[in-house]
Motif scaffolding. Structure first.
Motif, mmCIF file in Angstrom:
data_model
loop_
_atom_site.group_PDB
_atom_site.id
_atom_site.type_symbol
_atom_site.label_atom_id
_atom_site.label_comp_id
_atom_site.label_asym_id
_atom_site.label_seq_id
_atom_site.Cartn_x
_atom_site.Cartn_y
_atom_site.Cartn_z
ATOM 1 N N SER A 74 0.826 -0.837 -0.102
ATOM 2 C CA SER A 74 0.030 0.100 -0.243
ATOM 3 C C SER A 74 0.777 0.912 0.357
ATOM 4 O O SER A 74 1.866 0.803 0.350
ATOM 5 N N GLY A 76 0.641 5.364 -0.008
ATOM 6 C CA GLY A 76 0.105 6.745 0.711
ATOM 7 C C GLY A 76 0.850 8.299 -0.682
ATOM 8 O O GLY A 76 0.923 7.694 -1.305
ATOM 9 N N GLY A 77 1.812 8.795 0.767
ATOM 10 C CA GLY A 77 2.266 9.659 -0.414
ATOM 11 C C GLY A 77 3.711 9.773 -0.565
ATOM 12 O O GLY A 77 3.798 9.977 -1.162
ATOM 13 N N GLY A 78 4.168 8.855 0.030
ATOM 14 C CA GLY A 78 5.026 7.995 -0.172
ATOM 15 C C GLY A 78 6.789 9.078 0.305
ATOM 16 O O GLY A 78 7.274 8.764 0.023
ATOM 17 N N THR A 79 6.053 9.317 1.475
ATOM 18 C CA THR A 79 6.843 10.485 2.411
ATOM 19 C C THR A 79 7.610 9.348 3.376
ATOM 20 O O THR A 79 8.818 10.478 4.431
ATOM 21 N N GLY A 80 7.434 8.169 3.070
ATOM 22 C CA GLY A 80 8.375 7.428 4.490
ATOM 23 C C GLY A 80 9.794 7.690 4.116
ATOM 24 O O GLY A 80 10.183 7.509 3.279
ATOM 25 N N THR A 138 5.668 16.906 6.861
ATOM 26 C CA THR A 138 5.045 16.073 5.780
ATOM 27 C C THR A 138 3.297 16.279 5.067
ATOM 28 O O THR A 138 3.612 15.670 4.168
ATOM 29 N N THR A 143 -0.603 10.977 3.778
ATOM 30 C CA THR A 143 -2.341 10.975 3.583
ATOM 31 C C THR A 143 -2.251 9.917 5.039
ATOM 32 O O THR A 143 -1.206 9.960 5.975
ATOM 33 N N THR A 152 4.678 8.459 12.978
ATOM 34 C CA THR A 152 4.957 8.300 14.987
ATOM 35 C C THR A 152 4.339 9.443 15.747
ATOM 36 O O THR A 152 3.127 9.016 16.191
ATOM 37 N N GLY A 153 4.719 11.058 15.199
ATOM 38 C CA GLY A 153 3.760 12.164 15.600
ATOM 39 C C GLY A 153 4.546 12.501 14.794
ATOM 40 O O GLY A 153 4.897 12.853 14.081
ATOM 41 N N ILE A 205 -5.293 -0.594 4.869
ATOM 42 C CA ILE A 205 -6.492 0.464 6.099
ATOM 43 C C ILE A 205 -7.282 1.238 4.545
ATOM 44 O O ILE A 205 -6.576 1.674 3.842
#
Ligand SMILES: Cc1cc2nc3c(=O)[nH]c(=O)nc-3n(C[C@H](O)[C@H](O)[C@H](O)COP(=O)(O)OP(=O)(O)OC[C@H]3O[C@@H](n4cnc5c(N)ncnc54)[C@H](O)[C@@H]3O)c2cc1C
Length: 448
Positions: A74, A76-80, A138, A143, A152-153, A205
């Motif tokens: 999955s 989302g925005g690919g910012t991991g 970010t 997302t 995390t936070g 999700i």
């Protein structure tokens, strides 16, 4: 690949993307922050990207993939930061960006589809006199589900804690990776923890309900101190104050803030800086505390930020590292939680051992009700061995390191929850097709 031809027959062409450059781009995140991941994760891509337009379409894709034993990651925005979305075994990159609808906003809660961007959610909430409790720096790109499954936070964690704190994530709708996918409604705290920071290995999700806060008018402040110690002591005073309401207390050792290019007119290379967001009604109280503590601030900063359409989030959390990397591309960072009872002594010991190889960056946050200094120090990288020595040094003096140089969930410092995540994975993903390879606890040998 035969399944790609079947995919084209079964689904609308509009949702299938096979152009190599696009698939490669969508298979990557910010893993390159780490010189180690840069080497290990280069050239790992999915075979195609699928962007379902509805939850029903997503379920059909999941069923299709499961019947053929095709992995799904999955996205989302690919910012991991840890190669979380990088497919290690090829397969489908499931782009959730089209699932972005508002489902329901009530007083104190908001439900959105998985792919809604946090920036959009914040804007929607503020129009209704509410706001996100906390969000990553970010947030304009990331997302809702990507944050829950990968983050995390962030800004706001000083008041509201992190994703794991009870009452922040309230309900998730999760699709299982089975021939006949089930649609789960997850509400209990211990079950929610099976999906938080799970890298999507335990389910997909599609909707999330989060708690919101009442809207506050935040005021941006930049404070300077001649020494790091003074800056840290001031930041602690502010962080633990129950009188001052704040959304951000971010401290940078010199010269980190001098690399915040758009803020050049406010920074210098010798002073430690603190970036703050406080309730605008308390500006005067803050000013008094700054003066009493021997700090300096520039009262034109807030107006400058507004006028230039900047956000303080662009200069806090892991954006601090990003600005540094723009000019020092071989460097990297660490993540560690200092001990609130002796953090200053820990900082001194880090500086004694490593000097300017480690540049201190603190974000004060609340964890289970306690205010703690979490940190994302910049590391002047030289070799993998030296990086490991620095990580070991942090651990030796009691700093809890969440290692950002691994894509394996349990090695990244999230070992407290991995058993729970894997319990859900076994039930929801019997063939281990969801983001395979991101935990060592579940075998993925059928794909190797
Ligand atoms: C400059 C910078 C600053 C950052 N600052 C912060 C910060 O302040 N706080 C913080 O916590 N993080 C931070 N991060 C990390 C990252 O931006 C956040 O965790 C972000 O919220 C991830 O969201 P995303 O939509 O980009 O997720 P992605 O990167 O797309 O995905 C993250 C993980 O979630 C999984 N996932 C995505 N969608 C779903 C879904 N629908 N169902 C199940 N799993 C899913 C993915 O498979 C992946 O494993 C930062 C990163 C950068 C590069």
């Amino acid at each position: 690949m035969e399944w790609l031809l079947e995919l084209e027959e079964e689904f609308d062409q509009e949702i299938i993307h096979q152009k190599e450059t696009y698939v490669k781009k969508m298979s990557q995140d910010y893993y390159w922050y780490s010189p180690i991941l840069k080497k290990t994760l280069a050239n790992r891509y999915g075979d195609c990207v699928i962007s379902p337009r509805t939850e029903e379409e997503l379920i059909e894709v999941v069923s299709f993939a499961c019947k053929r034993k095709i992995p799904i990651v999955s996205r989302g925005g690919g910012t991991g930061n840890y190669g979380q979305i990088i497919p290690l075994k090829g397969g489908i990159v499931l782009d959730t960006s089209k699932l972005k609808k508002e489902i329901e906003i009530k007083d104190g809660t908001a439900t959105f589809q998985a792919g809604a961007k946090l920036g959009f959610i914040e804007k929607t909430l503020r129009a209704k006199d509410q706001e996100l409790r906390f969000f990553p720096s970010t947030y304009m790109k990331s997302t809702l589900a990507g944050f829950i499954a990968g983050g995390t936070g962030g800004i706001g964690s000083i008041e509201h804690g992190t994703l794991w704190d009870e009452g922040n994530v309230l309900e998730l709708t999760v699709i299982t990776m089975e021939e006949k996918p089930r649609r789960l409604k997850v509400k209990k705290q211990e079950e929610l923890a099976q999906y938080i920071h799970s890298y999507g290995i335990s389910g997909i999700i599609t909707e999330a309900t989060i708690a919101t806060a009442k809207k506050t008018n935040w005021h941006d402040v930049l404070v300077y101190f001649d020494s790091l110690d003074e800056a840290l002591l001031f930041s602690e005073k502010l962080a633990i104050s129950t009188h001052l309401k704040k959304r951000l207390v971010s401290v940078c050792e010199a010269p980190l803030s001098n690399f915040f290019t758009p803020l050049k007119s406010f920074t210098n290379d010798s002073q430690a800086t603190i970036l703050l967001q406080i309730d605008s009604k308390q500006k005067q109280d803050l000013l008094q505390l700054i003066v009493e503590s021997g700090g300096m601030s520039d009262d034109t900063f807030a107006a400058f930020i507004k006028e230039k359409h900047l956000r303080v989030s662009d200069f806090s959390w892991n954006h601090v590292t990003l600005w540094w990397l723009k000019e020092h591309e071989d460097d990297t960072y660490l993540q560690g939680r200092f001990d609130p009872t002796c953090y200053l002594a820990q900082v001194h010991e880090i500086k004694r051992r490593f000097g300017d190889e480690v540049l201190i960056h603190f974000e004060w946050i609340k964890v289970k009700g306690q205010i703690v200094p979490s940190s994302q120090p910049v590391i002047r990288y030289s070799t993998d061995n030296r990086l490991q020595e620095i990580i070991d040094g942090f651990r030796e003096i009691g700093i809890k390191v969440s290692n950002p140089h691994t894509y394996i969930l349990e090695e990244g410092g999230k070992d407290d929850w991995i058993d729970d995540i894997c319990t859900a994975k076994k039930e929801n993903d019997p063939y281990s097709l969801l983001n395979p390879g991101k935990t060592k606890r579940v075998s993925t040998k059928q794909f190797s």
